[in-house]
Motif scaffolding. Structure first.
Motif, mmCIF file in Angstrom:
data_model
loop_
_atom_site.group_PDB
_atom_site.id
_atom_site.type_symbol
_atom_site.label_atom_id
_atom_site.label_comp_id
_atom_site.label_asym_id
_atom_site.label_seq_id
_atom_site.Cartn_x
_atom_site.Cartn_y
_atom_site.Cartn_z
ATOM 1 N N ARG A 24 0.840 -1.214 0.000
ATOM 2 C CA ARG A 24 0.000 0.000 0.000
ATOM 3 C C ARG A 24 0.869 1.257 0.000
ATOM 4 N NH1 ARG A 24 -3.778 -1.726 4.823
ATOM 5 N NH2 ARG A 24 -4.132 -3.790 3.996
ATOM 6 N N ALA A 25 1.964 1.203 0.774
ATOM 7 C CA ALA A 25 2.838 2.385 0.881
ATOM 8 C C ALA A 25 3.469 2.743 -0.462
ATOM 9 C CB ALA A 25 3.923 2.145 1.932
ATOM 10 N N VAL A 26 3.920 1.721 -1.231
ATOM 11 C CA VAL A 26 4.554 2.058 -2.517
ATOM 12 C C VAL A 26 3.513 2.632 -3.489
ATOM 13 C CG1 VAL A 26 6.479 0.426 -2.387
ATOM 14 C CG2 VAL A 26 4.367 -0.313 -3.440
ATOM 15 N N LYS A 27 2.283 2.188 -3.337
ATOM 16 C CA LYS A 27 1.233 2.750 -4.204
ATOM 17 C C LYS A 27 0.930 4.187 -3.807
ATOM 18 C CE LYS A 27 -0.475 -1.554 -5.925
ATOM 19 N NZ LYS A 27 0.760 -2.250 -5.524
ATOM 20 N N ASN A 36 3.039 -7.394 -4.768
ATOM 21 C CA ASN A 36 3.432 -8.667 -4.151
ATOM 22 C C ASN A 36 4.726 -8.587 -3.336
ATOM 23 O OD1 ASN A 36 1.223 -10.188 -5.057
ATOM 24 N ND2 ASN A 36 2.185 -10.380 -7.075
ATOM 25 N N ILE A 37 4.848 -7.569 -2.516
ATOM 26 C CA ILE A 37 6.041 -7.441 -1.674
ATOM 27 C C ILE A 37 5.996 -8.486 -0.564
ATOM 28 C CG2 ILE A 37 7.330 -5.921 -0.105
ATOM 29 C CD1 ILE A 37 6.268 -3.548 -1.675
ATOM 30 N N ARG A 38 7.087 -9.187 -0.375
ATOM 31 C CA ARG A 38 7.222 -10.136 0.728
ATOM 32 C C ARG A 38 8.432 -9.710 1.543
ATOM 33 N NH1 ARG A 38 2.967 -13.367 1.432
ATOM 34 N NH2 ARG A 38 4.238 -15.085 2.214
#
Lengths: 85, 225
Positions: A24-27, A36-38
């Protein structure tokens, strides 16, 4: 003496709340192309052993016993080149 | 009945657990995590908190502490072992209970009174509850989402190992699970805090009966075996 890099990540089917929040933060920053950050953990340590089979045995044993919880996580390690240490 | 209340660095419900045991007329003693024997005790209570600061993973460091072998031994000897909150996380880490506790799906730390259901009253821990009885215990956790594989979940259901469920799932736990026992029925792990529900004036005294059950362990556990 060898230096080890051990990477621990949540198994793909396990919900990663940190990854979700980061998604959400990168958006929010405006980067819709990232998803799909893990989030995982990385451990660096020295091991007083040079035989690769022996290193494999020790690192796997310690990962199963302590470093990772194999119910929810997976781990991978590599022996770092002397030059990068 | 004499209980050990195991203390790790970062345990913070140890005094509540001690108080719960004493309140129902049992004896209790604190045992340091560096100790290596629990032979003098009839039961083991593992408190909530943030053992070792939750470093690496919740319960990971506690899971390899010197006292751990004795906790496993006590479980093998059919003594009651109760892990609450961080105690539950530790019990899954050391393999006495299946599955794992992960971050709440809603991302937040939740601290409030929670409505729960005793779904199996045929255990030494829940004997004097009615089947499907509703109880209120406080919850206070950020990592209380019970996770296990589908296979393990089916096994838990088949063996009646699910003891306590949330009436309104607060954290995303599979099957609304709030507490489970081992197959043998003498190791219970639960996220909610019955030791914080001992006084009606403070919101709930539903937790008292759980400790009364364990105090009469021999009697209760024997009748359900």
């Amino acid at each position: 003496m060898k230096k080890i890099e051990l990477i621990i990540t949540l198994q793909t089917q396990v919900l990663d709340t940190q990854g979700e929040a980061l998604d959400r933060a990168v958006k929010d920053i405006g980067h819709d192309e990232i998803s799909n950050i893990r989030v995982g953990k990385v451990l660096y340590f020295d091991i007083d052993e040079t035989d690769t089979d022996k290193i494999d045995e020790i690192v796997k044993s310690m990962s199963e016993r302590l470093f990772a919880n194999t119910v929810i996580e997976t781990y991978n390690y590599k022996i770092l080149d002397e030059e990068t240490v | 009945m004499k209980f050990a209340v195991v203390r790790f660095p970062g345990s913070n419900c140890d005094r509540d657990l001690y108080n719960a045991a004493v309140k129902v007329g049992a004896k209790a003693e604190y045992v340091d995590y560096r100790e290596t024997s629990l032979d003098d005790f009839d039961g083991v209570l593992i408190p909530g908190g943030f053992s070792f600061g939750d470093y690496l993973r919740t319960g990971a460091m506690a899971g390899v502490a010197p006292i751990t072998k004795s906790i496993k031994k006590a479980a093998d000897e059919d003594k009651p072992v109760l892990g609450i909150c961080n105690g539950f996380q530790i019990l899954t880490e050391i393999g006495l209970l299946p599955g794992a506790l992960i971050h709440n799906t809603g991302h937040t730390f939740i601290s409030r009174n929670e409505s729960l259901k005793i779904v199996n009253n045929n255990t030494g821990f829940t004997k004097n509850h009615a089947e499907n009885e509703d109880v209120v215990y406080p919850i206070a956790h950020g990592e209380g989402c019970y996770y296990c594989t589908d296979e393990t979940y089916e096994e838990l259901k088949d063996n009646n190992q699910i003891i306590l469920t949330y009436n309104e799932n607060p954290n995303g736990s599979i099957g609304d699970i709030a507490g489970i026992i081992n197959k043998r029925g003498n190791v219970l792990g639960m996220m909610p805090h019955p030791e914080r529900a001992l006084e009606a004036v403070l919101g709930s005294d539903d937790g008292l009966r759980l400790f009364e059950n364990i105090k009469s362990w021999e009697e209760n556990h024997d009748t359900v075996r």
